[in-house]
Design a protein around this motif. Structure first.
Motif, mmCIF file in Angstrom:
data_model
loop_
_atom_site.group_PDB
_atom_site.id
_atom_site.type_symbol
_atom_site.label_atom_id
_atom_site.label_comp_id
_atom_site.label_asym_id
_atom_site.label_seq_id
_atom_site.Cartn_x
_atom_site.Cartn_y
_atom_site.Cartn_z
ATOM 1 N N ASP A 103 -3.715 -22.275 34.828
ATOM 2 C CA ASP A 103 -2.238 -22.675 35.434
ATOM 3 C C ASP A 103 -1.806 -20.679 35.619
ATOM 4 N N ARG A 104 -2.458 -20.424 34.694
ATOM 5 C CA ARG A 104 -1.155 -19.096 35.051
ATOM 6 C C ARG A 104 -2.409 -17.644 35.919
ATOM 7 N N ALA A 141 -2.538 -26.485 43.831
ATOM 8 C CA ALA A 141 -1.199 -26.344 43.166
ATOM 9 C C ALA A 141 -0.416 -26.997 44.178
ATOM 10 N N ARG A 164 -1.228 -19.343 39.263
ATOM 11 C CA ARG A 164 0.412 -18.978 39.767
ATOM 12 C C ARG A 164 0.150 -17.340 40.251
#
Length: 221
Positions: free
Chosen positions: A15-16, A66, A19
């Protein structure tokens, strides 16, 4: 006096990574996104990223999913047509935040869970609205063609604000003569050059035309 140790860097996660990739693409465009630059953004070697994404395609798949996750889905139990309109506005908002995503949203061959939930919810809303399977396919196609087409066109315009639009319109008007291009001259002077003109405001008016057409098709099917 002993120096205080620096706080430990947050562990890298998928996820990091996604993002950070989205943030960079928002800033520099998708062509400015490389695994090396993304690693620099996160303060790690590019090879470390491959513990969380398989390759560049997997990164793009995750980024696209996302963006789909940001879109408001049609709510069950509500009148489907207003919900489809709300979803369309939400798609456009997501694409304005992430213009790089527009050409990717329908082109990925490994859709993620948010993408699949999105498509399922839209099809479900159309079926609840009384669309046949055939009309659902056509309605989904025409709505997304309008939404994504508008986003691409808006992103490619040579102006970003009403003031810029007025300046471009004045440049165009100076090159037009009513005798040679009567309709284009009229359109430029009486529409684009009007105070406060904002191309983005055309979106909702066009969307309503699409939805009205789909409503007529539903009633006649």
């Amino acid at each position: 006096m002993a120096r205080r140790a620096a706080p430990p860097r947050a562990g890298l996660t998928r996820d990091r990574v996604l993002r950070a990739a989205i943030t960079r693409a928002d800033r520099d465009g998708i062509t400015g996104l490389t695994m090396r630059k993304l690693g620099e953004e996160l303060g790690v070697e590019a090879m470390s990223l491959y513990n969380h994404v398989k390759n560049k395609d997997d990164l793009l798949d995750g980024m696209t999913d996302a963006v789909f996750a940001e879109i408001e889905l049609p709510a069950e139990g509500e009148d489907p047509m207003p919900e489809l309109r709300r979803r369309a506005l939400s798609v456009r908002s997501a694409l304005k935040r992430h213009p790089w995503a527009t050409p990717l949203m329908q082109s990925r061959t490994h859709p993620g869970p948010a993408t699949l939930r999105h498509h399922d919810a839209v099809i479900g809303a159309m079926r609840r609205a009384g669309f046949s399977i055939e009309l659902t396919a056509r309605a989904f196609s025409v709505m997304d063609a309008y939404i994504y087409g508008f986003a691409l066109q808006e992103a490619s315009l040579p102006f970003d604000s009403p003031a810029d639009a007025a300046e471009v319109g004045q440049m165009m008007a100076a090159q037009l003569t009513a005798a040679d291009y009567p309709h284009l001259a009229e359109f430029t002077v009486e529409h684009i050059l009007q105070p406060g003109y904002d191309y983005g405001e055309e979106f909702e008016a066009g969307l309503d035309l699409v939805l009205e057409g789909l409503e007529r098709a539903r009633r006649s099917s």
